[in-house]
Design a protein around this motif. Structure first.
Motif, PDB file in Angstrom:
ATOM      1  N   ARG A 237      28.028 -48.663  63.142  1.00 14.16           N
ATOM      2  CA  ARG A 237      29.151 -47.749  62.946  1.00 14.16           C
ATOM      3  C   ARG A 237      29.291 -47.291  61.499  1.00 14.16           C
ATOM      4  NH1 ARG A 237      33.423 -50.244  63.071  1.00 14.16           N
ATOM      5  NH2 ARG A 237      32.691 -52.401  63.257  1.00 14.16           N
ATOM      6  N   GLY A 238      28.189 -47.255  60.780  1.00  8.23           N
ATOM      7  CA  GLY A 238      28.249 -46.814  59.396  1.00  8.23           C
ATOM      8  C   GLY A 238      28.810 -47.856  58.445  1.00  8.23           C
ATOM      9  N   VAL A 239      29.023 -49.081  58.927  1.00  2.10           N
ATOM     10  CA  VAL A 239      29.533 -50.142  58.063  1.00  2.10           C
ATOM     11  C   VAL A 239      28.428 -50.581  57.099  1.00  2.10           C
ATOM     12  CG1 VAL A 239      30.407 -52.505  57.969  1.00  2.10           C
ATOM     13  CG2 VAL A 239      31.191 -50.953  59.776  1.00  2.10           C
ATOM     14  N   ARG A 240      28.762 -50.623  55.823  1.00  2.00           N
ATOM     15  CA  ARG A 240      27.815 -51.102  54.810  1.00  2.00           C
ATOM     16  C   ARG A 240      27.805 -52.628  54.833  1.00  2.00           C
ATOM     17  NH1 ARG A 240      28.718 -52.191  49.233  1.00  2.00           N
ATOM     18  NH2 ARG A 240      30.800 -51.271  49.426  1.00  2.00           N
ATOM     19  N   VAL A 241      26.659 -53.229  55.072  1.00  2.00           N
ATOM     20  CA  VAL A 241      26.519 -54.684  55.135  1.00  2.00           C
ATOM     21  C   VAL A 241      25.771 -55.163  53.904  1.00  2.00           C
ATOM     22  CG1 VAL A 241      25.486 -56.614  56.389  1.00  2.00           C
ATOM     23  CG2 VAL A 241      26.606 -54.757  57.649  1.00  2.00           C
ATOM     24  N   VAL A 242      26.414 -55.984  53.104  1.00  2.00           N
ATOM     25  CA  VAL A 242      25.801 -56.540  51.902  1.00  2.00           C
ATOM     26  C   VAL A 242      26.060 -58.049  51.879  1.00  2.00           C
ATOM     27  CG1 VAL A 242      25.916 -54.451  50.514  1.00  2.00           C
ATOM     28  CG2 VAL A 242      27.868 -55.990  50.559  1.00  2.00           C
ATOM     29  N   VAL A 243      25.206 -58.758  51.172  1.00  2.00           N
ATOM     30  CA  VAL A 243      25.353 -60.210  51.062  1.00  2.00           C
ATOM     31  C   VAL A 243      25.263 -60.595  49.597  1.00  2.00           C
ATOM     32  CG1 VAL A 243      24.418 -62.454  51.729  1.00  2.00           C
ATOM     33  CG2 VAL A 243      24.309 -60.532  53.334  1.00  2.00           C
ATOM     34  N   GLN A 244      26.225 -61.358  49.133  1.00  2.00           N
ATOM     35  CA  GLN A 244      26.173 -61.811  47.747  1.00  2.00           C
ATOM     36  C   GLN A 244      25.122 -62.909  47.627  1.00  2.00           C
ATOM     37  OE1 GLN A 244      27.142 -64.767  45.777  1.00  2.00           O
ATOM     38  NE2 GLN A 244      26.964 -65.912  47.677  1.00  2.00           N
ATOM     39  N   GLU A 245      24.512 -62.999  46.458  1.00  2.00           N
ATOM     40  CA  GLU A 245      23.617 -64.120  46.149  1.00  2.00           C
ATOM     41  C   GLU A 245      24.005 -64.626  44.771  1.00  2.00           C
ATOM     42  OE1 GLU A 245      18.961 -65.508  46.305  1.00  2.00           O
ATOM     43  OE2 GLU A 245      19.516 -63.451  46.814  1.00  2.00           O
ATOM     44  N   VAL A 246      24.448 -65.864  44.719  1.00  2.00           N
ATOM     45  CA  VAL A 246      24.981 -66.399  43.480  1.00  2.00           C
ATOM     46  C   VAL A 246      23.856 -66.558  42.460  1.00  2.00           C
ATOM     47  CG1 VAL A 246      24.675 -68.885  43.927  1.00  2.00           C
ATOM     48  CG2 VAL A 246      26.670 -68.076  42.625  1.00  2.00           C
ATOM     49  N   ALA A 247      24.238 -66.531  41.182  1.00  2.00           N
ATOM     50  CA  ALA A 247      23.285 -66.733  40.097  1.00  2.00           C
ATOM     51  C   ALA A 247      23.992 -67.495  38.983  1.00  2.00           C
ATOM     52  CB  ALA A 247      22.763 -65.387  39.575  1.00  2.00           C
ATOM     53  N   ALA A 248      23.204 -68.187  38.179  1.00  2.00           N
ATOM     54  CA  ALA A 248      23.751 -68.890  37.021  1.00  2.00           C
ATOM     55  C   ALA A 248      24.070 -67.853  35.956  1.00  2.00           C
ATOM     56  CB  ALA A 248      22.749 -69.920  36.510  1.00  2.00           C
ATOM     57  N   ASP A 249      25.340 -67.606  35.729  1.00  2.00           N
ATOM     58  CA  ASP A 249      25.776 -66.513  34.866  1.00  2.00           C
ATOM     59  C   ASP A 249      26.933 -67.002  34.002  1.00  2.00           C
ATOM     60  OD1 ASP A 249      26.864 -64.192  33.766  1.00  2.00           O
ATOM     61  OD2 ASP A 249      26.539 -62.986  35.559  1.00  2.00           O
ATOM     62  N   GLY A 250      26.602 -67.461  32.802  1.00  3.42           N
ATOM     63  CA  GLY A 250      27.631 -68.029  31.945  1.00  3.42           C
ATOM     64  C   GLY A 250      28.682 -67.036  31.521  1.00  3.42           C
ATOM     65  N   GLU A 251      28.309 -65.763  31.331  1.00  2.14           N
ATOM     66  CA  GLU A 251      29.287 -64.756  30.920  1.00  2.14           C
ATOM     67  C   GLU A 251      30.304 -64.504  32.030  1.00  2.14           C
ATOM     68  OE1 GLU A 251      27.485 -61.203  29.520  1.00  2.14           O
ATOM     69  OE2 GLU A 251      26.455 -62.177  27.845  1.00  2.14           O
ATOM     70  N   HIS A 252      29.821 -64.391  33.260  1.00  3.50           N
ATOM     71  CA  HIS A 252      30.741 -64.189  34.381  1.00  3.50           C
ATOM     72  C   HIS A 252      31.612 -65.431  34.571  1.00  3.50           C
ATOM     73  CE1 HIS A 252      31.166 -62.159  38.597  1.00  3.50           C
ATOM     74  NE2 HIS A 252      32.317 -62.402  38.032  1.00  3.50           N
ATOM     75  N   LEU A 253      31.001 -66.598  34.422  1.00  3.77           N
ATOM     76  CA  LEU A 253      31.752 -67.843  34.555  1.00  3.77           C
ATOM     77  C   LEU A 253      32.847 -67.919  33.494  1.00  3.77           C
ATOM     78  CD1 LEU A 253      32.014 -70.506  36.076  1.00  3.77           C
ATOM     79  CD2 LEU A 253      30.240 -71.460  34.590  1.00  3.77           C
ATOM     80  N   ALA A 254      32.561 -67.458  32.276  1.00  8.41           N
ATOM     81  CA  ALA A 254      33.568 -67.480  31.216  1.00  8.41           C
ATOM     82  C   ALA A 254      34.762 -66.592  31.571  1.00  8.41           C
ATOM     83  CB  ALA A 254      32.941 -67.020  29.897  1.00  8.41           C
ATOM     84  N   ARG A 255      34.502 -65.476  32.244  1.00  8.20           N
ATOM     85  CA  ARG A 255      35.619 -64.617  32.659  1.00  8.20           C
ATOM     86  C   ARG A 255      36.491 -65.316  33.696  1.00  8.20           C
ATOM     87  NH1 ARG A 255      31.406 -60.734  32.315  1.00  8.20           N
ATOM     88  NH2 ARG A 255      31.136 -60.566  34.573  1.00  8.20           N
ATOM     89  N   LEU A 256      35.871 -66.082  34.571  1.00  7.69           N
ATOM     90  CA  LEU A 256      36.647 -66.831  35.559  1.00  7.69           C
ATOM     91  C   LEU A 256      37.446 -67.956  34.887  1.00  7.69           C
ATOM     92  CD1 LEU A 256      34.006 -67.072  38.435  1.00  7.69           C
ATOM     93  CD2 LEU A 256      35.975 -65.544  38.295  1.00  7.69           C
ATOM     94  N   VAL A 257      36.838 -68.612  33.905  1.00  3.94           N
ATOM     95  CA  VAL A 257      37.554 -69.645  33.149  1.00  3.94           C
ATOM     96  C   VAL A 257      38.795 -69.051  32.496  1.00  3.94           C
ATOM     97  CG1 VAL A 257      37.437 -71.123  31.097  1.00  3.94           C
ATOM     98  CG2 VAL A 257      35.565 -71.148  32.759  1.00  3.94           C
ATOM     99  N   ALA A 258      38.657 -67.849  31.940  1.00  2.00           N
ATOM    100  CA  ALA A 258      39.811 -67.201  31.305  1.00  2.00           C
ATOM    101  C   ALA A 258      40.936 -66.970  32.309  1.00  2.00           C
ATOM    102  CB  ALA A 258      39.373 -65.880  30.673  1.00  2.00           C
ATOM    103  N   LEU A 259      40.579 -66.613  33.541  1.00  2.00           N
ATOM    104  CA  LEU A 259      41.602 -66.421  34.569  1.00  2.00           C
ATOM    105  C   LEU A 259      42.275 -67.746  34.918  1.00  2.00           C
ATOM    106  CD1 LEU A 259      39.826 -63.939  37.033  1.00  2.00           C
ATOM    107  CD2 LEU A 259      41.539 -63.422  35.275  1.00  2.00           C
ATOM    108  N   VAL A 260      41.495 -68.820  34.954  1.00  2.00           N
ATOM    109  CA  VAL A 260      42.074 -70.145  35.220  1.00  2.00           C
ATOM    110  C   VAL A 260      43.081 -70.490  34.128  1.00  2.00           C
ATOM    111  CG1 VAL A 260      41.582 -72.617  35.386  1.00  2.00           C
ATOM    112  CG2 VAL A 260      40.066 -70.977  36.512  1.00  2.00           C
ATOM    113  N   ASP A 261      42.680 -70.309  32.870  1.00  2.00           N
ATOM    114  CA  ASP A 261      43.565 -70.680  31.767  1.00  2.00           C
ATOM    115  C   ASP A 261      44.779 -69.768  31.667  1.00  2.00           C
ATOM    116  OD1 ASP A 261      42.218 -72.929  30.937  1.00  2.00           O
ATOM    117  OD2 ASP A 261      40.965 -71.876  29.488  1.00  2.00           O
ATOM    118  N   ALA A 262      44.667 -68.553  32.206  1.00  2.00           N
ATOM    119  CA  ALA A 262      45.807 -67.631  32.205  1.00  2.00           C
ATOM    120  C   ALA A 262      46.737 -67.871  33.398  1.00  2.00           C
ATOM    121  CB  ALA A 262      45.311 -66.189  32.228  1.00  2.00           C
TER     122      ALA A 262
END
Length: 299
Positions: A237-262
């Motif tokens: 039905r035209g639905v876009r199907v995508v799948v995430q694949e995790v990666a070791a990403d310290g910069e992205h992890l740091a952004r999540l840490v900032a959200l935790v601390d906020a």
């Protein structure tokens, strides 16, 4: 040092605690003294042989919270004793984070949240990066309707929070007893497991891995985001199907840490087990139903 391994596939009884040499960091790497490490469903899958590796000694653990204990050549911006969190990517590896020490690429770590102890912080790396990548892949405009399946789970709960923060109108699908929980995480609407949302949604983050059953709730031309690489329903039905694949990403992890601390991202650590109790922890994981990430603590 002590490390949790298996030499053969099977149930929790296959888990062993063995003595191995302390790993040495190479160029661009750090050694982390492990204080806490999450036990994830992927670890149970490794134990039973889902990812292969027959005939090899396999280690466990992707999440780590601890402090830097050694610096490899060329590493800058970090110092000994810095508290960090990190992701040790890969299901088939001789040693993981379920050990007293682990070596990671410096690019895979971030400063630990100052507002969380190591046990709580250990619930962030794999689950947080998985949820964040899934929400990013939605690619919808603010105000779009998004269904999160498995919303009371660790990854699903983080996805609810991140999707709500992105401006989506989030409907949470979870057990009938979980409505209060998912609403505190930011869900605007709730659907008990086994029921359907009131109407089609613009997108779904399928943390419960329901596949085609979750895709059926997406409007024509919407988006389905899966969490398990290699396991997604066929597009229709035209639905876009995508799948995430995790990666070791310290910069992205740091952004999540900032959200935790906020105070904008709530972590949920659940039951804890000492490293020597890893077999018991795997048995608890296999039982299912844990609310919060099971964490191994390392003294």
């Amino acid at each position: 040092m002590q490390a949790v391994v298996v030499d053969g596939f099977g149930g929790p009884e296959q888990i062993e605690l063995v003595q191995v040499p302390v790993p040495q960091p190479g160029a661009g790497q750090v050694r982390v003294r492990v204080r806490a490490a999450g036990l994830n469903p992927v670890d149970g899958a490794v134990r039973v042989g889902v990812f292969g590796g027959a005939g090899q000694r396999l280690g466990f653990g992707w999440d780590v919270a601890g402090e830097i204990d050694g610096l490899g050549a060329g590493v800058s911006g970090w110092a000994l004793s810095d508290p960090v969190v990190g992701l040790h990517y890969g299901p088939v590896k001789p040693l993981g984070t379920h050990a007293q020490y682990v070596v990671l690429d410096a690019s895979a770590i971030a400063a630990a949240p100052s507002s969380a102890d190591p046990v709580t912080a250990a619930a962030l790396p794999l689950s947080g990066l998985t949820a964040a990548r899934a929400v990013d892949l939605l690619g919808l405009a603010p105000g779009a309707s998004v269904l999160v399946t498995g919303a009371a789970g660790v990854v699903g709960g983080l996805a609810v929070q991140l999707a709500a923060r992105a401006g989506y109108a989030v409907t949470a699908l979870a057990g009938a007893d979980d409505e209060a929980l998912v609403r505190t995480l930011g869900a605007a609407a709730f659907v008990p497991r086994g029921s359907a949302p009131a109407g089609p949604v613009d997108g779904v983050v399928d943390a419960a891995v329901l596949g085609a059953a979750a895709l059926a709730h997406v409007r024509d031309g919407g988006v389905y985001v899966g969490l398990r690489p290699g396991d997604a329903p066929a597009a229709e039905r035209g639905v876009r199907v995508v799948v995430q694949e995790v990666a070791a990403d310290g910069e992205h992890l740091a952004r999540l840490v900032a959200l935790v601390d906020a105070g904008e991202l709530t972590l949920r650590a659940g039951e804890t087990f000492a490293l020597a109790e890893a077999a018991k922890a795997h048995a608890r994981l296999a039982e299912g139903g844990a609310r919060g990430r099971i964490v191994l603590t390392v003294s």
